[in-house]
Design an enzyme around this catalytic site. Structure first.
Site, mmCIF file in Angstrom:
data_model
loop_
_atom_site.group_PDB
_atom_site.id
_atom_site.type_symbol
_atom_site.label_atom_id
_atom_site.label_comp_id
_atom_site.label_asym_id
_atom_site.label_seq_id
_atom_site.Cartn_x
_atom_site.Cartn_y
_atom_site.Cartn_z
ATOM 1 N N SER A 99 140.934 24.336 -3.878
ATOM 2 C CA SER A 99 140.687 25.631 -3.234
ATOM 3 C C SER A 99 140.387 25.453 -1.753
ATOM 4 C CB SER A 99 139.557 26.368 -3.962
ATOM 5 O OG SER A 99 139.416 27.680 -3.495
ATOM 6 N N ASP A 240 142.872 31.196 1.244
ATOM 7 C CA ASP A 240 142.392 29.817 1.147
ATOM 8 C C ASP A 240 143.522 28.918 0.670
ATOM 9 O OD1 ASP A 240 142.569 30.748 -1.440
ATOM 10 O OD2 ASP A 240 140.741 29.769 -2.130
ATOM 11 N N ASP A 242 144.625 27.575 -2.136
ATOM 12 C CA ASP A 242 145.483 27.884 -3.287
ATOM 13 C C ASP A 242 145.831 29.365 -3.378
ATOM 14 O OD1 ASP A 242 142.752 28.401 -4.069
ATOM 15 O OD2 ASP A 242 143.410 28.493 -6.158
ATOM 16 N N ASP A 244 144.139 32.240 -3.670
ATOM 17 C CA ASP A 244 143.519 33.247 -4.533
ATOM 18 C C ASP A 244 142.341 33.962 -3.866
ATOM 19 O OD1 ASP A 244 141.614 31.213 -4.636
ATOM 20 O OD2 ASP A 244 141.369 31.294 -6.813
#
Length: 476
Positions: A99, A240, A242, A244
């Protein structure tokens, strides 16, 4: 390696090789044992742009193939796109990502065929991993996927987002896309262009940058403000690592709070109930737009809260976090189009919602933000703070009312205290300060609220200084 607010996280050196194969095997065996999947089923894998992610994905692929699964490589893809694709194909999936945390760390997010794992699944994975660790050494040889799935997954995700707004909804808007190293960077350009906006790619990086959308760094804010001024932008969007958690800045380059983005998304969908952690703005309940249910921090808790609301027969259920990640547990209808539930963090829904509202009002985004009249809420963290030191600080603050009062004496007088997740203190003058160890990294987070920006900034600076002082006085 440990489970944090979303997925398994730890240092790259503690995940690469045998550990990655171990936890992947443990997850798959848990699903096999509970009858949720069977050998031979498709299993999806995607990853972010960290240097270590492709190698970890290959290790996970090998582990799954040795169990008899048909592995589908979805490449570098946003987590919500992978989750949607898994939901559509009704198969389990893994997202290799850390993340927003630094590149020397990484992790795995786990999805059952019906969606993101819960806390009971986390416990089962850890228990199964321990049993496997006690046996023969795990085979960590890498594998090559049997099928490519990134194009179909991206197509499905874009189709979902294209259904959110009418054609040309963002026509005439000039929007910056801070691309850095997020896997959402090209899809953002595609979707904004589809709706008629002029999308300007900015700051693309071949090196992974840990952009935290909840505690936006001073350096990132300076970049956003410079771009907003130089290119005369009406907004800047990003996410961010990834993809999400959303990052949105207004026409001045000032970041918009994630919980406000979630509230705008809820308003956009005409949701009835929003489930959100205790760290989200305390003014949400006063807006009167929908009912608010509070949880601990982390998507598993938000998902459990949404599921509870749905089980009660409530419709229009949405969830969001202070980082802006927005989840849906109900089906919503937009201009006659049914939007299926996606109960995992998504950055695209809140981004499109606030851009749509800004376009419709034909004014600056900052004016839209002011209409919600939420208290000023800020957050930041003390990085590289050992977990043991964070635990010692929390134990000290929870030890006695006198210890807490003495610790906070430099900033104010203690009023009400909540201990749902971390320690949240409403001072007697109405300001709020909240201390909470990060669930993903060796960091101590501090959240504050005040009616005036200057007071919130001063309280945040003081709270961070109190944390640092304690850390210096209590070395490992």
């Amino acid at each position: 390696m440990k489970f944090g607010t979303s997925g398994l996280r730890g240092l790259v050196q503690d995940l690469q090789g045998a550990p990655a194969a171990l936890y992947t095997t443990a997850f798959a065996r848990h699903l096999l044992a509970t009858g949720q999947i069977k050998s031979g089923d498709p299993f999806l894998i995607a990853h972010d742009f960290r240097d270590s992610s492709p190698d970890i994905a290959a290790t996970c692929t090998g582990a799954l193939q040795r169990l008899g699964f048909h592995v589908v490589d979805c490449g570098a893809l946003p987590t919500p796109a992978l989750a949607l694709y898994g939901q559509e194909r009704h198969c389990a999936s893994l997202m290799i990502t850390g993340s927003h945390i630094p590149a020397d760390r990484n992790g795995i997010k786990f999805y059952r065929p019906d969606g993101e794992i819960d806390k009971a699944d986390e416990a089962a994975i850890l228990s199964t991993a321990e049993a496997l660790r006690a046996g023969a050494p795990i085979d960590a040889s890498p594998g090559t996927a049997d099928e490519r799935g990134e194009q179909e997954a991206a197509r499905l995700f874009l189709a979902r987002n294209k259904a959110l707004l009418p054609a040309g909804a963002l026509k005439g808007m000039r929007i910056g896309v801070y691309q850095h190293s997020t896997v959402a960077r090209d899809l953002f350009v595609d979707i904004l262009t589809h709706f008629g906006a002029q999308a300007l790619p900015l700051g693309r990086s071949d090196v992974f940058l840990p952009v935290d959308t909840e505690a936006v760094s001073a350096g990132t804010i300076a970049l956003l403000k410079e771009w907003a001024r130089e290119f005369q932008l009406q907004a800047i969007v990003s996410a961010d690592g990834d993809g999400d958690r959303p990052l949105v800045a207004d026409e001045t380059g000032e970041p918009v709070r994630g919980d406000l983005l979630g509230l705008v998304a809820a308003d956009f969908l005409k949701a009835r109930v929003a489930v959100t952690p205790v760290t989200s703005n305390s003014g949400l309940e006063d807006c009167g737009l929908l009912r608010i249910r509070r949880t601990q921090v982390g998507s598993p808790f938000v998902i459990a809260g949404m599921q509870a609301a749905v089980a009660e027969g409530i419709g229009g259920v949405i969830g969001f976090e202070a980082n802006g990640g927005t989840l849906t547990a109900s089906e919503f209808v937009i201009d006659g189009t049914r939007i299926s539930p996606l109960p995992t963090r998504d950055s695209f829904l809140p981004v499109l919602a606030i851009l749509r509202e800004t376009a419709e009002r034909k004014g600056p985004m900052s004016a839209l933000i002011r209409t919600y009249a939420l208290p000023v809420a800020l957050s930041d963290r003390v990085e590289n703070m050992p977990v043991a030191t964070s635990a010692a600080l929390m134990a000290h603050l929870r030890g006695s009312q006198e210890a807490l009062a003495t610790f906070l004496a430099p900033v104010g007088e203690v009023g009400r205290v909540s201990d749902i997740d971390g320690l949240r203190v409403r001072l007697k003058d109405g300001r709020i300060i909240h201390f909470r160890p990060s669930g993903n990294a060796p960091e101590m987070r501090c959240y504050v609220e005040a009616r005036e920006e200057a007071k919130a900034e001063a309280l945040l600076a003081a709270g961070l200084e109190l944390i640092r002082a304690f850390a210096l006085a209590h070395p490992e």
